[in-house]
Design an enzyme around this catalytic site. Structure first.
Site, mmCIF file in Angstrom:
data_model
loop_
_atom_site.group_PDB
_atom_site.id
_atom_site.type_symbol
_atom_site.label_atom_id
_atom_site.label_comp_id
_atom_site.label_asym_id
_atom_site.label_seq_id
_atom_site.Cartn_x
_atom_site.Cartn_y
_atom_site.Cartn_z
ATOM 1 N N TYR A 256 0.785 -1.208 -0.032
ATOM 2 C CA TYR A 256 0.174 0.067 -0.059
ATOM 3 C C TYR A 256 0.982 1.319 0.038
ATOM 4 O O TYR A 256 1.761 1.426 0.994
ATOM 5 C CB TYR A 256 -0.978 0.178 1.274
ATOM 6 C CG TYR A 256 -1.858 -1.046 1.307
ATOM 7 C CD1 TYR A 256 -2.464 -1.812 0.151
ATOM 8 C CD2 TYR A 256 -2.657 -1.440 2.539
ATOM 9 C CE1 TYR A 256 -3.232 -2.769 0.092
ATOM 10 C CE2 TYR A 256 -3.636 -2.297 2.523
ATOM 11 C CZ TYR A 256 -4.102 -3.177 1.362
ATOM 12 O OH TYR A 256 -4.907 -4.137 1.490
ATOM 13 N N LEU B 135 -17.845 -2.247 2.139
ATOM 14 C CA LEU B 135 -18.543 -1.287 1.614
ATOM 15 C C LEU B 135 -18.795 -1.273 0.117
ATOM 16 O O LEU B 135 -19.375 -0.417 -0.622
ATOM 17 C CB LEU B 135 -18.431 0.050 2.127
ATOM 18 C CG LEU B 135 -18.539 0.351 3.534
ATOM 19 C CD1 LEU B 135 -17.862 1.677 3.932
ATOM 20 C CD2 LEU B 135 -19.957 0.131 4.021
ATOM 21 N N GLY C 241 -17.485 1.902 -1.413
ATOM 22 C CA GLY C 241 -18.514 2.974 -1.189
ATOM 23 C C GLY C 241 -19.628 2.723 -2.077
ATOM 24 O O GLY C 241 -20.875 3.633 -1.660
HETATM 25 N N1 LIG Z 1 -6.353 -8.239 1.039
HETATM 26 C C1 LIG Z 1 -6.694 -7.599 -0.270
HETATM 27 O O1 LIG Z 1 -6.385 -8.217 -1.194
HETATM 28 C C2 LIG Z 1 -7.405 -6.026 -0.005
HETATM 29 C C3 LIG Z 1 -8.063 -5.945 -1.141
HETATM 30 C C4 LIG Z 1 -8.916 -4.556 -0.884
HETATM 31 C C5 LIG Z 1 -9.048 -4.109 0.322
HETATM 32 N N2 LIG Z 1 -8.310 -4.526 1.281
HETATM 33 C C6 LIG Z 1 -8.236 -3.935 2.837
HETATM 34 O O2 LIG Z 1 -9.419 -3.581 3.104
HETATM 35 C C7 LIG Z 1 -9.657 -2.243 3.326
HETATM 36 C C8 LIG Z 1 -11.122 -1.647 2.989
HETATM 37 O O3 LIG Z 1 -11.352 -2.152 1.606
HETATM 38 P P1 LIG Z 1 -11.578 -0.947 0.566
HETATM 39 O O4 LIG Z 1 -10.911 0.219 0.695
HETATM 40 O O5 LIG Z 1 -11.322 -1.602 -0.827
HETATM 41 O O6 LIG Z 1 -13.263 -0.716 0.419
HETATM 42 P P2 LIG Z 1 -14.287 -0.319 1.437
HETATM 43 O O7 LIG Z 1 -13.791 -0.402 2.820
HETATM 44 O O8 LIG Z 1 -15.634 -0.985 1.344
HETATM 45 O O9 LIG Z 1 -14.509 1.166 0.804
HETATM 46 C C9 LIG Z 1 -13.690 2.154 1.426
HETATM 47 C C10 LIG Z 1 -14.456 3.462 0.865
HETATM 48 O O10 LIG Z 1 -15.805 3.713 1.147
HETATM 49 C C11 LIG Z 1 -16.166 4.885 1.538
HETATM 50 N N3 LIG Z 1 -16.616 5.208 2.741
HETATM 51 C C12 LIG Z 1 -16.176 4.399 3.999
HETATM 52 N N4 LIG Z 1 -16.860 4.773 5.136
HETATM 53 C C13 LIG Z 1 -17.816 5.229 4.662
HETATM 54 C C14 LIG Z 1 -19.124 5.751 5.316
HETATM 55 N N5 LIG Z 1 -19.374 5.707 6.399
HETATM 56 N N6 LIG Z 1 -20.215 6.409 4.387
HETATM 57 C C15 LIG Z 1 -19.825 6.745 3.149
HETATM 58 N N7 LIG Z 1 -18.737 6.283 2.624
HETATM 59 C C16 LIG Z 1 -18.067 5.365 3.395
HETATM 60 C C17 LIG Z 1 -14.697 5.711 1.333
HETATM 61 O O11 LIG Z 1 -14.593 6.379 -0.014
HETATM 62 P P3 LIG Z 1 -15.338 7.801 -0.638
HETATM 63 O O12 LIG Z 1 -15.585 8.836 0.722
HETATM 64 O O13 LIG Z 1 -14.241 8.433 -1.422
HETATM 65 O O14 LIG Z 1 -16.617 7.371 -1.199
HETATM 66 C C18 LIG Z 1 -13.694 4.916 1.528
HETATM 67 O O15 LIG Z 1 -12.623 4.971 0.950
HETATM 68 C C19 LIG Z 1 -8.480 -1.584 2.583
HETATM 69 O O16 LIG Z 1 -8.115 -0.246 3.193
HETATM 70 C C20 LIG Z 1 -7.440 -2.704 2.687
HETATM 71 O O17 LIG Z 1 -6.982 -2.469 3.993
HETATM 72 C C21 LIG Z 1 -7.331 -5.746 1.165
#
Ligand SMILES: NC(=O)c1ccc[n+]([C@@H]2O[C@H](COP(=O)([O-])OP(=O)(O)OC[C@H]3O[C@@H](n4cnc5c(N)ncnc54)[C@H](OP(=O)(O)O)[C@@H]3O)[C@@H](O)[C@H]2O)c1
Length: 323
Positions: free
Chosen positions: A59, A200, A203
């Site tokens: 990251y 989420l 988002g």
């Molecule tokens: N192991 C893997 O291969 C892998 C892959 C992907 C992710 N991950 C891990 O999982 C974590 C989370 O996954 P992700 O970032 O892909 O997706 P996520 O958590 O589903 O989405 C995060 C995004 O959703 C929005 N958000 C967050 N809380 C919110 C709320 N309360 N209300 C409205 N919008 C909200 C924000 O974007 P906006 O405000 O810009 O809309 C935020 O950047 C990552 O940070 C990482 O640590 C791991």
């Protein structure tokens, strides 16, 4: 906050914090986010009882680990710190050296959970697990985890390690339910954990994005769920989320998280673009969905049929060209 009831020494919060967003250009959150907002998010998370913090060496090419470590500061010892190795050349000495490098960037004496970011299709797990065993022996790593592993590969990793691989970090949300088939039953039966990433759907499940209001960054430009047609198809699911949210005086995003973590072996690691989002995400841990609400959401989710895979490729290309 609620915590998982597993046997690890440290408590693991049901809502953790994902930190891919920290210092990663593809999320496009900018310098102020990396320099100040991320730190404030981590500090508030600790105040609110979050103990699970997830990062990875890849990251921001190490920036996420540095930002997280600096922000946790004196709290590094008390939280459950999880990072990941990208298994590019996963022979034992390389695994050991990469763990030391991650710990240095984090400023941590110990990695509570060291995860293999994804299965290496060519190198069997016994190679990487040799390094993991050595890291546990010297006390640099507490628990070993995997990510994006099938059940077959998770079990093979356990056999190679010679002891439980505590967790499998996989995509799990209302619109990504594959883990329900085998990973969740396995984790339940064996005292393992599933860490839900993208809970989420990056988002989508916040209901904030519509065909006329698309998120602007590279991560979501590549995610077929944000194709205008798929956002339209998500309308019914988003409206059920809205109804359940209204009944709890909550937001759709909070209900989406409450749905994911309702399963006893699941902790979710949502990312956050602001302190306010983090606060809302944490509050979702205390929402109790009724069986009826849980099922209504599951049924609406089952009816959502987005265009994904090969069929989505030309649409994604057209969307990127603005046509
Ligand atoms: N192991 C893997 O291969 C892998 C892959 C992907 C992710 N991950 C891990 O999982 C974590 C989370 O996954 P992700 O970032 O892909 O997706 P996520 O958590 O589903 O989405 C995060 C995004 O959703 C929005 N958000 C967050 N809380 C919110 C709320 N309360 N209300 C409205 N919008 C909200 C924000 O974007 P906006 O405000 O810009 O809309 C935020 O950047 C990552 O940070 C990482 O640590 C791991």
């Amino acid at each position: 906050m609620r915590y998982l009831s597993n046997g690890t020494g440290k408590r693991i919060s049901k809502i953790g914090l994902g930190t891919w967003q920290f210092g990663s250009r593809e999320w496009g959150y900018g310098d102020r986010y990396a320099g100040a907002v991320a730190q404030a998010i981590v500090e508030r998370a600790v105040e609110l009882g979050v103990t699970l913090f997830d990062t990875a060496e890849i990251y921001g090419f190490g920036r996420s680990e540095r930002i997280l470590g600096r922000a946790l500061g004196a709290n590094l010892e008390s939280v459950f710190l999880a990072t990941k190795i990208l298994p590019v050349f996963p022979v034992a000495p390389v695994v050991e050296q990469r763990a030391v490098a991650s710990a240095n960037r984090l400023g941590a004496r110990k990695l509570d959970l060291y995860q293999v970011h994804q299965p290496n299709p060519l190198v069997p797990d016994r190679t990487i697990m040799r390094g993991m065993r050595a890291l546990r022996r010297i006390g640099l790593v507490g628990e070993v985890g995997v990510s994006n592993y099938s059940l077959r590969r998770w079990r093979a990793a356990e056999e190679a390690l010679g002891s439980p691989v505590l967790s499998n970090q996989v995509r799990y949300s209302l619109v990504a339910r594959a883990p329900e088939h085998d990973l969740l039953p396995y984790a339940s039966a064996r005292g393992r954990l599933v860490l839900a990433y993208s809970p989420l759907a990056q988002g989508l499940l916040s209901g904030r994005y519509q065909p006329g209001n698309l998120p602007a960054n590279r991560v979501r430009a590549r995610n077929p769920l944000f194709l205008p047609g798929n956002l339209e198809r998500a309308g019914e699911l988003l409206s059920v989320l809205g109804e359940v949210a209204a009944a709890h005086s909550a937001t759709p995003a909070q209900i989406a998280l409450a749905w994911v973590i309702r399963h006893p072996v699941v902790a979710a690691i949502p990312g956050a673009s602001s302190v306010e989002q983090l606060e809302r995400n944490v509050a979702a841990a205390d929402i109790d969905l009724s069986d009826e609400q849980y099922q209504a959401l599951a049924a609406a989710a089952a009816r959502f049929r987005p265009v994904t895979g090969a069929a989505a490729v030309p649409r994604l290309a057209r969307a990127r060209l603005g046509r």
